[in-house]
Design an enzyme around this catalytic site. Structure first.
Site, PDB file in Angstrom:
ATOM      1  N   ARG A 164      14.859   1.091   1.149  1.00  0.00           N
ATOM      2  CA  ARG A 164      13.769   2.042   0.913  1.00  0.00           C
ATOM      3  C   ARG A 164      13.703   3.052   2.071  1.00  0.00           C
ATOM      4  O   ARG A 164      13.720   2.681   3.227  1.00  0.00           O
ATOM      5  CB  ARG A 164      12.444   1.294   0.761  1.00  0.00           C
ATOM      6  CG  ARG A 164      12.399   0.491  -0.538  1.00  0.00           C
ATOM      7  CD  ARG A 164      11.165  -0.348  -0.646  1.00  0.00           C
ATOM      8  NE  ARG A 164      11.116  -1.372   0.388  1.00  0.00           N
ATOM      9  CZ  ARG A 164      10.095  -2.204   0.556  1.00  0.00           C
ATOM     10  NH1 ARG A 164       9.046  -2.125  -0.224  1.00  0.00           N
ATOM     11  NH2 ARG A 164      10.127  -3.110   1.517  1.00  0.00           N
ATOM     12  N   LYS A 204      18.148  -0.191   8.209  1.00  0.00           N
ATOM     13  CA  LYS A 204      18.501  -0.627   9.567  1.00  0.00           C
ATOM     14  C   LYS A 204      19.304  -1.916   9.408  1.00  0.00           C
ATOM     15  O   LYS A 204      19.316  -2.514   8.323  1.00  0.00           O
ATOM     16  CB  LYS A 204      17.252  -0.839  10.421  1.00  0.00           C
ATOM     17  CG  LYS A 204      16.401  -2.004   9.975  1.00  0.00           C
ATOM     18  CD  LYS A 204      15.304  -2.285  10.980  1.00  0.00           C
ATOM     19  CE  LYS A 204      14.621  -3.598  10.691  1.00  0.00           C
ATOM     20  NZ  LYS A 204      13.615  -3.941  11.672  1.00  0.00           N
ATOM     21  N   GLU A 211      11.247  -6.032   9.839  1.00  0.00           N
ATOM     22  CA  GLU A 211      12.215  -6.647   8.934  1.00  0.00           C
ATOM     23  C   GLU A 211      13.443  -7.029   9.757  1.00  0.00           C
ATOM     24  O   GLU A 211      13.824  -6.324  10.688  1.00  0.00           O
ATOM     25  CB  GLU A 211      12.602  -5.656   7.828  1.00  0.00           C
ATOM     26  CG  GLU A 211      11.466  -5.395   6.870  1.00  0.00           C
ATOM     27  CD  GLU A 211      11.876  -4.481   5.733  1.00  0.00           C
ATOM     28  OE1 GLU A 211      13.054  -4.452   5.356  1.00  0.00           O
ATOM     29  OE2 GLU A 211      10.982  -3.782   5.225  1.00  0.00           O
ATOM     30  N   THR A 231       0.869  -1.187   0.000  1.00  0.00           N
ATOM     31  CA  THR A 231       0.000   0.000   0.000  1.00  0.00           C
ATOM     32  C   THR A 231       0.905   1.235   0.000  1.00  0.00           C
ATOM     33  O   THR A 231       0.997   1.947   0.990  1.00  0.00           O
ATOM     34  CB  THR A 231      -0.930   0.018   1.236  1.00  0.00           C
ATOM     35  OG1 THR A 231      -0.128  -0.184   2.416  1.00  0.00           O
ATOM     36  CG2 THR A 231      -1.963  -1.081   1.159  1.00  0.00           C
ATOM     37  N   LYS A 250       5.842   6.020   5.316  1.00  0.00           N
ATOM     38  CA  LYS A 250       4.588   6.013   4.543  1.00  0.00           C
ATOM     39  C   LYS A 250       3.366   5.921   5.467  1.00  0.00           C
ATOM     40  O   LYS A 250       2.347   6.557   5.203  1.00  0.00           O
ATOM     41  CB  LYS A 250       4.633   4.888   3.502  1.00  0.00           C
ATOM     42  CG  LYS A 250       3.806   3.684   3.762  1.00  0.00           C
ATOM     43  CD  LYS A 250       3.936   2.637   2.691  1.00  0.00           C
ATOM     44  CE  LYS A 250       3.829   1.241   3.263  1.00  0.00           C
ATOM     45  NZ  LYS A 250       2.608   0.914   3.970  1.00  0.00           N
ATOM     46  N   ALA A 300      18.610   7.729  19.628  1.00  0.00           N
ATOM     47  CA  ALA A 300      18.832   8.851  18.704  1.00  0.00           C
ATOM     48  C   ALA A 300      19.798   8.390  17.626  1.00  0.00           C
ATOM     49  O   ALA A 300      20.627   7.512  17.849  1.00  0.00           O
ATOM     50  CB  ALA A 300      19.411  10.033  19.472  1.00  0.00           C
ATOM     51  N   ASN A 334       2.640   2.373  14.657  1.00  0.00           N
ATOM     52  CA  ASN A 334       3.812   2.828  13.907  1.00  0.00           C
ATOM     53  C   ASN A 334       4.080   4.309  14.139  1.00  0.00           C
ATOM     54  O   ASN A 334       5.230   4.726  14.293  1.00  0.00           O
ATOM     55  CB  ASN A 334       3.639   2.536  12.412  1.00  0.00           C
ATOM     56  CG  ASN A 334       4.037   1.110  12.070  1.00  0.00           C
ATOM     57  OD1 ASN A 334       4.490   0.361  12.935  1.00  0.00           O
ATOM     58  ND2 ASN A 334       3.864   0.723  10.816  1.00  0.00           N
ATOM     59  N   CYS A 390       7.839   1.249   6.183  1.00  0.00           N
ATOM     60  CA  CYS A 390       6.610   1.387   6.975  1.00  0.00           C
ATOM     61  C   CYS A 390       6.444   2.757   7.616  1.00  0.00           C
ATOM     62  O   CYS A 390       5.468   3.454   7.347  1.00  0.00           O
ATOM     63  CB  CYS A 390       6.574   0.300   8.038  1.00  0.00           C
ATOM     64  SG  CYS A 390       6.318  -1.319   7.306  1.00  0.00           S
TER      65      CYS A 390
HETATM   66  C1  UDX Z   1       8.337  -1.279  11.720  1.00  0.00           C
HETATM   67  C2  UDX Z   1       7.578  -1.657  13.002  1.00  0.00           C
HETATM   68  O1  UDX Z   1       8.519  -1.789  14.083  1.00  0.00           O
HETATM   69  C3  UDX Z   1       6.809  -2.947  12.804  1.00  0.00           C
HETATM   70  O2  UDX Z   1       6.047  -3.233  13.971  1.00  0.00           O
HETATM   71  C4  UDX Z   1       5.868  -2.772  11.613  1.00  0.00           C
HETATM   72  O3  UDX Z   1       5.181  -3.985  11.365  1.00  0.00           O
HETATM   73  C5  UDX Z   1       6.655  -2.362  10.382  1.00  0.00           C
HETATM   74  O4  UDX Z   1       7.405  -1.180  10.651  1.00  0.00           O
HETATM   75  P1  UDX Z   1      10.566  -2.061  10.503  1.00  0.00           P
HETATM   76  O5  UDX Z   1      10.233  -1.049   9.455  1.00  0.00           O
HETATM   77  O6  UDX Z   1      11.028  -3.407  10.086  1.00  0.00           O
HETATM   78  O7  UDX Z   1       9.297  -2.292  11.454  1.00  0.00           O
HETATM   79  O8  UDX Z   1      11.720  -1.414  11.363  1.00  0.00           O
HETATM   80  P2  UDX Z   1      11.963  -0.965  12.887  1.00  0.00           P
HETATM   81  O9  UDX Z   1      12.795  -1.951  13.572  1.00  0.00           O
HETATM   82  O10 UDX Z   1      10.708  -0.565  13.558  1.00  0.00           O
HETATM   83  O11 UDX Z   1      12.845   0.339  12.642  1.00  0.00           O
HETATM   84  C6  UDX Z   1      12.343   1.426  11.862  1.00  0.00           C
HETATM   85  C7  UDX Z   1      13.379   2.504  11.717  1.00  0.00           C
HETATM   86  O12 UDX Z   1      13.553   3.194  12.948  1.00  0.00           O
HETATM   87  C8  UDX Z   1      14.771   2.027  11.305  1.00  0.00           C
HETATM   88  O13 UDX Z   1      15.281   2.912  10.329  1.00  0.00           O
HETATM   89  C9  UDX Z   1      15.575   2.109  12.581  1.00  0.00           C
HETATM   90  O14 UDX Z   1      16.948   2.326  12.353  1.00  0.00           O
HETATM   91  C10 UDX Z   1      14.933   3.309  13.256  1.00  0.00           C
HETATM   92  N1  UDX Z   1      15.078   3.341  14.714  1.00  0.00           N
HETATM   93  C11 UDX Z   1      14.512   2.367  15.492  1.00  0.00           C
HETATM   94  C12 UDX Z   1      15.747   4.400  15.311  1.00  0.00           C
HETATM   95  O15 UDX Z   1      16.252   5.303  14.637  1.00  0.00           O
HETATM   96  N2  UDX Z   1      15.826   4.431  16.681  1.00  0.00           N
HETATM   97  C13 UDX Z   1      15.263   3.481  17.481  1.00  0.00           C
HETATM   98  O16 UDX Z   1      15.362   3.609  18.711  1.00  0.00           O
HETATM   99  C14 UDX Z   1      14.595   2.411  16.853  1.00  0.00           C
END
Ligand code: UDX
Length: 420
Positions: free
Chosen positions: A291, A284, A116, A48, A227, A216, A172, A224
């Site tokens: 993306r 990450k 992911e 989506t 968007k 930080a 999210n 996710c």
């Molecule tokens: C996220 C949600 O966690 C998940 O529940 C949902 O289903 C999909 O979106 P994801 O996109 O796989 O999952 O990544 P996530 O581990 O949540 O990290 C998202 C981003 O936040 C990454 O770029 C990560 O580096 C960043 N992040 C995360 C930070 O900058 N600081 C943090 O403390 C945690």
């Protein structure tokens, strides 16, 4: 997929695919009719993506509904897995009904919370399973489907459909807010000489706050958060509510990139003809997904400012190169660092924490590290002779005693006797 080959990197997934396919429990087909023919439950898991205006593009949802109406048997339960704005299930139901006269079906929502990099674990040991159901049949079918997990004690929460849809966007957005909050604190800590990591530790001991997602860094990326945040904002606006906080979360996320770019500029003076190495290109660690990667946003900024940028990532180099062709990619961290005037750690893969700092320093043109994820130990980096710019923590500068901070309000610079 039909051959059991996973088209992206996700730890453990290919092994699991192989196992389940060999056991005859999982198969793939490109024919909707074949997949749908005898289905009791159909999960819609399509993308989506965001439209130009930030709204979720639900074209794939609608065409899935049409395929289901064409091929699925009567009595099927149609479950939304994709992240969608509240109200989408109603649209799906309308489409199913319009496309086939007398079609008997139930619609439900079952949002996915997996991350992911830990997708399998998150799916098989979920914090919670949310089902949005409004009929006995959908409730019964989904309860039975998840019984193996609920029997092990995993929590299943039942709501109405719109609530389940909204809960995913809300989760999210809230997580993104925690990250942006930590990044705003980082900007203050940099000015105040405080340490954002320790601030987060203190905050995190309060169970009402919790330590998770207060790291930080360069901000959040991935498919996710960015968007879903805009989609939630658009959906709220459509419903007549301006959720202005969401805009601020995004602004703070962009500011995290500005702050890192400013550190590189501060360390190197002019960026023209300078070479910057970026370690970590995925959004990450643990994925090859680039993306909305903050690492690539930073690379783009530095390239635009005239720097040469060379990146390395254990999994995502090829995807990064495809997204940003001007980026050079190296085959290991030391190659990336060779001749670099500055090294930026952008994605905190575990292996970067154990780099041989002396070897890095030897190959670099200038000994400068900008740590966009606070992955290095400041004392070790300082002992190795680097100028070290962490995030939201005091810098360690070998040859100077001050650091110029970006966007610093003149008023803040003013001492008790007025501007210096
Ligand atoms: C996220 C949600 O966690 C998940 O529940 C949902 O289903 C999909 O979106 P994801 O996109 O796989 O999952 O990544 P996530 O581990 O949540 O990290 C998202 C981003 O936040 C990454 O770029 C990560 O580096 C960043 N992040 C995360 C930070 O900058 N600081 C943090 O403390 C945690």
């Amino acid at each position: 997929m039909t051959r059991g080959v996973c088209p992206f990197y996700e730890p453990g997934l290919e092994e699991a695919l192989g196992r389940e396919m060999a056991a005859g429990r999982l198969s793939f087909t490109a024919e909707a009719s074949e997949a749908l023919r005898d289905a009791d439950v159909v999960f819609i898991c399509v993308g989506t993506p965001a439209r130009a205006n930030g709204e979720a593009n639900l074209v794939a949802m609608e065409s899935s509904a049409r395929e289901i109406a064409r091929h699925a048997p009567d009595g099927v339960v149609v479950v939304e897995k994709s992240t969608v704005p509240a109200g989408t299930a109603e649209r799906v139901g309308n489409t199913l009904a319009r496309e086939r006269n007398g079609f008997r079906f139930d619609v439900a929502s079952n949002p996915e919370f997996l991350r992911e990099g830990t997708a399998l674990q998150d799916a098989l040991q979920p914090d919670r399973i949310v089902i949005g159901v409004e009929s006995e049949r959908a409730r019964d079918v989904l309860r039975r489907l998840y019984q193996a997990l609920t029997d092990q004690g995993y929590r299943l929460i039942e709501t109405d459909i719109a609530t389940a849809e909204l809960a995913k966007h809300a989760s999210n957005a809230f997580l993104a807010m925690k990250i942006s909050f930590a990044n705003a604190l980082a900007r203050i800590c940099e000015r105040a000489g405080a340490d954002v990591t320790s601030v987060a530790e203190v905050m995190g001991t309060d169970p009402r706050i919790d330590r998770a997602f207060l790291n930080a860094g360069l901000g959040y990326g991935g498919y996710c958060f960015p968007k879903d945040l805009t989609a939630l904002g658009r959906m709220a606006a459509r419903l007549g509510y301006e959720f202005t906080l969401l805009k601020e979360i995004e602004r703070l996320n962009d500011e995290a990139i500005d702050a890192a770019a400013a550190k590189v500029e501060d360390a190197l003076w002019n960026l023209e003809d300078k070479r910057v190495a970026i370690l970590g290109l995925a959004f990450k660690p643990g994925t090859d997904d680039v993306r909305f990667s903050p690492a690539l946003a930073l690379a783009q900024r530095l390239l635009t400012a005239g720097a040469r940028v060379v990146g390395f990532d254990p999994q995502a180099s090829a995807n990064a190169k495809q997204d940003l062709p001007e980026l050079e990619v190296a085959s290991d961290p030391y190659e990336a660092a060779t001749g670099a005037h500055c090294l930026v750690l952008a994605t905190e893969w575990e292996e970067f924490r154990h780099l041989d700092l002396a070897a890095l320093k030897q190959v670099m043109a200038y000994p400068v590290i900008v740590d966009g994820r606070n992955a290095f130990d400041p004392a070790e980096v300082a002992a190795a002779g680097f100028a070290y710019y962490p995030t939201g923590r005091p810098p360690v500068l070998q040859d100077r005693s001050t650091v110029v901070l970006p966007d610093l309000d003149e008023a803040l610079l003013a001492g008790p006797d007025g501007p210096r």
